[in-house]
Every structure is written in structure tokens, then in C-alpha cells.
Design an enzyme around this catalytic site. Structure first.
Site, mmCIF file in Angstrom:
data_model
loop_
_atom_site.group_PDB
_atom_site.id
_atom_site.type_symbol
_atom_site.label_atom_id
_atom_site.label_comp_id
_atom_site.label_asym_id
_atom_site.label_seq_id
_atom_site.Cartn_x
_atom_site.Cartn_y
_atom_site.Cartn_z
ATOM 1 N N ASP A 20 -100.920 38.620 5.453
ATOM 2 C CA ASP A 20 -100.663 37.182 4.843
ATOM 3 C C ASP A 20 -101.473 36.912 3.565
ATOM 4 O O ASP A 20 -102.653 37.235 3.514
ATOM 5 C CB ASP A 20 -101.209 36.008 5.927
ATOM 6 C CG ASP A 20 -100.686 36.166 7.333
ATOM 7 O OD1 ASP A 20 -99.813 37.274 7.415
ATOM 8 O OD2 ASP A 20 -100.783 35.464 8.074
ATOM 9 N N TRP A 44 -103.067 47.122 10.867
ATOM 10 C CA TRP A 44 -103.699 46.100 11.339
ATOM 11 C C TRP A 44 -105.113 46.394 12.083
ATOM 12 O O TRP A 44 -104.966 47.013 12.952
ATOM 13 C CB TRP A 44 -102.866 44.784 11.990
ATOM 14 C CG TRP A 44 -103.471 43.470 12.041
ATOM 15 C CD1 TRP A 44 -103.152 42.373 11.080
ATOM 16 C CD2 TRP A 44 -104.174 42.972 13.179
ATOM 17 N NE1 TRP A 44 -103.753 41.541 11.620
ATOM 18 C CE2 TRP A 44 -104.415 41.700 12.894
ATOM 19 C CE3 TRP A 44 -104.832 43.603 14.241
ATOM 20 C CZ2 TRP A 44 -105.201 40.872 13.489
ATOM 21 C CZ3 TRP A 44 -105.385 42.730 15.211
ATOM 22 C CH2 TRP A 44 -105.722 41.361 14.669
ATOM 23 N N GLU A 190 -96.630 30.118 13.004
ATOM 24 C CA GLU A 190 -97.874 30.424 12.322
ATOM 25 C C GLU A 190 -97.949 30.067 10.698
ATOM 26 O O GLU A 190 -96.844 29.494 10.163
ATOM 27 C CB GLU A 190 -98.014 31.978 12.145
ATOM 28 C CG GLU A 190 -98.123 32.477 13.796
ATOM 29 C CD GLU A 190 -98.280 34.173 13.512
ATOM 30 O OE1 GLU A 190 -98.949 34.619 14.326
ATOM 31 O OE2 GLU A 190 -97.333 34.871 13.109
HETATM 32 C C1 FRU Z 1 -99.449 35.911 10.622
HETATM 33 C C2 FRU Z 1 -100.493 36.207 11.560
HETATM 34 C C3 FRU Z 1 -101.462 34.834 11.263
HETATM 35 C C4 FRU Z 1 -102.912 35.262 11.582
HETATM 36 C C5 FRU Z 1 -102.892 36.422 10.716
HETATM 37 C C6 FRU Z 1 -103.843 37.581 11.366
HETATM 38 O O1 FRU Z 1 -98.964 36.867 10.027
HETATM 39 O O2 FRU Z 1 -100.345 36.301 12.670
HETATM 40 O O3 FRU Z 1 -101.087 33.689 12.201
HETATM 41 O O4 FRU Z 1 -103.694 34.434 11.139
HETATM 42 O O5 FRU Z 1 -101.476 36.969 10.751
HETATM 43 O O6 FRU Z 1 -103.742 38.882 10.439
#
Ligand code: FRU
Length: 474
Positions: A20, A44, A190
Site C-alpha cells: 500500500d 510481504w 481496509e
Molecule cells: C492492505 C493491507 C492493510 C495493512 C497492510 C499491511 O493491503 O492489508 O490493511 O495495513 O496491507 O501491509
């Protein structure tokens, strides 16, 4: 593969994983762009905030990582504001970042601040400013803005948006919530954002954008929005619960955020161009993840109600290189007006009118013997589409090879297309409909085609620009 897919003009991290956009804020001539970043891997992991700045929203300069994970958790998504009146006491015009710490599923909201134009950051000693919910649950991605005489903070909490109020960014009070069955709740909500936009000279509306973790229009994660009112405490939608409005009908437009403190009063938003369905597998090295172009937002009154319009901001034209221009010509079946043009990065802007018999009209970009991506309008079904079934590397995820479609309320009359090395973004009818998709063509697929099937298409104007990313001047 590798650097050959690295976009020429879409933002990517120097290396490793990005998701994000975070902390979008403007201060003293610089647009700041922070982002969910894992600097040790292309997948990630413990989240940091990466950082870049730009003077024009288009050319970015990488800066050192701004926020690191620590004993309190990973640094998840959030926003940033300029504290003009020094309400928090960190300093006049301090940049204040508001982010989620995530640790063992505990999600708390926290502050960090910078008094040197975002170059160094200090985490606030009084964190967290909003504790984890009890019982524990999804509660993250704070977006903060100044409203009349107080700060407002939005949090995404499962299938709701919570609203908080504060005089000083440190003490927050819950003031309301929105959700309860409105829009799509197929996935977790989100990254919310909320802003006011004019509809015309005398009327305006609030727009709430929300990332939906799964079940979006093109499958997987996507972005929905709501139009309505905000009274300083909570948001109400002016549409029925069942109304679902999508910001983008492609598969790759997620977790968008808008800039705060934009100097020209514009509402400019950008999104992560990927989808949680396959974000971990996209075939790029040594980086993974890119952002959309920034988009300038406005509202239009349509027969069906007030809708968002998204357009590339004026600054985008600084990417333009060689121009090919046609005016009042006809595209005819089996003749490719663009056969002499080759490359991997284009802007195409066409205003057109289909003949009665015309069935499909559009473009094939990144075309070679093996692959192409088709962007078109099918007059028979009145649908705009991006077809990436033969776009190149597709087998890293089963559902990636897909044709993404959207029914148009009125026939397509303008397509404004940005094709980069591994993505296409399409703004239809002045941006009332958008489609954004990742693609991974082979590097030798460099042909461009305009095609029509079943009849001619009158082109009032057709512009093709080769796009170049001139080095940032900072
Ligand atoms: C959205 C998300 C958010 C979170 C972040 C973690 O893509 O899932 O809700 O803060 O990515 O990387």
C-alpha cells in the site's frame, strides 16, 4: 522477467517488496510518498514505511526508510498530516504520521513525527494513541484529516469504518461508524479515505473510498466507494445499501490513498497496482509491486447518481515524447494505422464514434508473435474490457489470465490509455470508468495495433505519445 518489466513511469521500490501507499502528504514543494515496504524480501514480511519524494507527482526520488518495525510490532498502513497549528506539540508544521502497529493480531494506532521535512522520524513516546479493540480484531489503516476545528481519523474495522475525533492527534474519541451492510462486505475492509469534492458550483459531496480484501468486481481485492454526507462525526451514504460503486474495473487497483495538503486544492489519489490474490507471485525481480499513476478525482452528476471521475493530472504530460497525431480519419477493419509505431511505453488518447455495424474497437498493446494485451469496447454487449489472457507471463497464478469487463452506461467515446512495461491503465469517457491491469509481456513484444471488427470507426482525434521518464530534477 527482472528489470525488463520495471515500469518506466509507474513508481516501484528500489528493490524488494512494496504494497500500500502510505502517508501521502505535501509539504514545502515536495509530495511525500511512503509505502508498505519489506526491504529484505520480494514477499510481504515485517512492514516498514519506505519513502520517496517528488515535485511533480511523476518523477520520484527514493529516500531512506522512514519507519522501522520494532518491539511494538510491524508498521502497517496509515496516513500523514502537516500539523500547521502545532496541535500535538511536536512543532509548528511538523509532519505527523499516524500508523497501525500490528503485533500478534493486536492492532493499535500510533504516531511518529518529523520536524525536518520528513527526513528523520521519531516515534511518539505516548503510543499507542488508540488501543487495540477488545475483543481483538481487524482495526487498522488510520487516515487523518483536519475538519473545521478538529482532527478526524478513519479506521477500517472488519466490515466497517470507524470515525474518531481529536483536538491534538493524541487523544481520540470514537464518534461514529459506517458500514452495517452497505456496499460489498465480501472481504475485510481496509485503507479507508474520506474527502469532500464539488459536484457543481453550488453543491458538493463527501466520498468514502474503501479497499475490499476479496470479492471485488474483477475478483480478489479491489476498491469500492460511497457518496454521501459527513457531519464531522460520521458518514452516511446517499445510496441504498445494495449499491456497490467500484473505483476501477480491472484487477489491480487496491488500497488507494489521497494526498493531504495538496497545494492546488486538488484531490489526487494513487493505489497499489496489484491484487492480494497473486501479489506474492508476480514475476518480477529484484523488486515487486508498483503504484498506479496518480489520479485527479472529481464528481459528476449522472442519470444513475453522483459518480467519481478519475483523470491523470496535468503533470502526466511531462512524460510525453514523440507524438503521432491523426484527426478525422476512419479506422477500417484489417488495417492497422499504428503499424509503424513500436515500443513498451505509450499514452494513447482517442476520441471516436463507431459505425452502426462496428462490433469491437480497440487497441492491442505489447504485441508480438506470442503475446498481446487487448483494450477495447465491445458494442454488442456495450462493454469496455482489458483482455490479458495472452498478455505474456500468466501462469504464476491460475486466475491471472482473464478478461476484465465493465458494462457502460453510455457507449465508449474516448479511451485514454497508459501502457507501461508491466501495466495498462485505461480511463474511459473522461475517466467515468477506469480499468487497471498488470501485464508481463515478453520484452520483444513491442508492436501496437488499432483494430476494428464489423465496421469502421471514425476517429475524431487519435494521439499516441511515446513516454519517456526524464530524470527527476530536484
Ligand atoms: C492492505 C493491507 C492493510 C495493512 C497492510 C499491511 O493491503 O492489508 O490493511 O495495513 O496491507 O501491509
Amino acid at each position: 522477467m527482472s528489470e525488463l518489466s520495471r515500469p518506466a513511469f509507474h513508481f516501484t521500490p528500489p528493490s524488494m517488496w512494496l504494497n500500500d501507499p502510505n502517508g501521502l502528504v505535501y509539504l514545502d514543494g515536495e509530495y511525500h510518498l511512503f509505502y508498505q515496504y519489506h526491504p529484505h524480501s520480494t514477499v510481504w514480511g515485517p512492514m516498514h514505511w519506505g519513502h520517496a519524494i517528488s515535485r511533480d507527482l511523476i518523477h520520484w526520488e527514493h529516500l531512506p526508510i522512514a519507519l522501522y518495525p520494532d518491539e511494538f510490532g510491524m508498521v502497517f498502513s496509515g496516513s500523514a498530516v502537516v500539523d500547521v497549528q502545532n496541535t500535538a506539540g511536536f512543532g509548528k508544521n511538523a509532519l505527523v504520521a499516524i500508523f497501525t502497529y500490528n503485533k500478534d493480531y493486536r492492532e493499535t494506532q500510533n504516531l511518529a513525527y518529523s520536524t525536518d521535512r520528513g527526513r528523520t522520524w521519531t516515534k511518539y513516546a505516548g503510543n499507542p494513541v488508540i488501543p487495540a479493540p477488545d475483543p481483538l480484531g481487524d482495526c487498522r489503516d488510520p487516515k487523518v484529516f483536519w475538519h473545521e476545528d478538529h482532527w478526524v481519523l478513519l479506521l477500517a474495522a472488519k466490515d466497517k469504518v470507524l470515525f474518531f475525533s481529536s483536538p491534538n492527534l493524541k487523544d481520540w474519541q470514537l464518534t461514529g461508524e459506517f458500514g452495517n451492510g452497505f456496499g460489498s462486505t465480501e472481504g475485510v475492509w481496509e485503507t479507508p479515505d474520506l474527502f469532500l469534492l464539488p459536484v457543481n458550483a453550488s453543491d458538493s459531496r463527501w466520498v468514502l473510498t474503501v479497499g475490499l480484501g476479496k470479492g471485488s468486481h474483477a475478483g480478489g481485492s479491489g476498491t469500492q466507494y460511497f457518496v454521501g454526507e459527513f457531519n464531522g462525526k460520521t458518514f452516511t451514504s446517499e445510496n441504498p445499501k445494495e449499491t456497490v460503486l467500484w473505483m476501477d474495473y480491472g484487477a489491480d487497483f487496491y488500497a488507494p490513498q489521497s494526498w493531504s495538503n495538496e497545494p492546488h486544492g486538488r484531490r489526487i489519489m494513487l493505489a497499489w497496482m496489484s491484487n492480494w490474490q497473486y501479489a506474492l507471485f508476480t514475476p518480477t525481480e529484484p523488486w515487486r509491486g508498483q503504484f498506479s499513476l496518480p489520479r485527479e478525482l472529481s464528481l459528476v452528476q449522472t442519470v444513475g447518481g453522483i459518480r467519481l471521475r478519475q483523470q491523470p493530472p496535468a503533470e502526466t504530460s511531462s512524460l510525453r515524447g514523440k507524438n503521432f497525431h491523426w484527426q478525422n480519419v476512419d479506422a477500417v477493419p484489417a488495417e492497422n494505422l499504428l503499424r509503424e509505431i513500436h515500443g513498451s511505453t505509450f499514452e494513447i488518447d482517442v476520441k471516436f464514434q463507431l459505425a452502426e455495424t462496428t462490433q469491437v474497437f480497440g487497441f492491442r498493446v505489447r504485441k508480438g508473435s506470442e503475446n498481446h494485451t487487448t483494450i477495447g469496447f465491445d458494442a454488442r454487449s456495450n462493454e469496455m474490457f482489458i483482455d490479458r489472457t495472452q498478455s505474456g507471463m500468466i501462469d504464476f497464478y491460475e486466475g491471472f489470465a482473464a478478461r476484465h469487463t465493465v458494462k457502460m452506461k453510455s457507449p465508449a467515446a474516448r479511451m485514454h490509455i497508459f501502457a507501461d512495461r508491466s501495466s495498462v491503465e485505461v480511463f474511459v469517457n473522461d475517466g467515468i470508468v477506469c480499468l487497471s491491469d498488470l501485464i508481463y509481456p515478453s520484452p520483444e513484444s513491442l508492436d501496437l495495433e488499432i483494430f476494428t471488427e464489423g465496421g469502421t470507426v471514425h476517429l475524431m482525434s487519435l494521439d499516441v505519445y511515446q513516454l519517456e521518464n526524464h530524470k527527476a530534477v530536484l
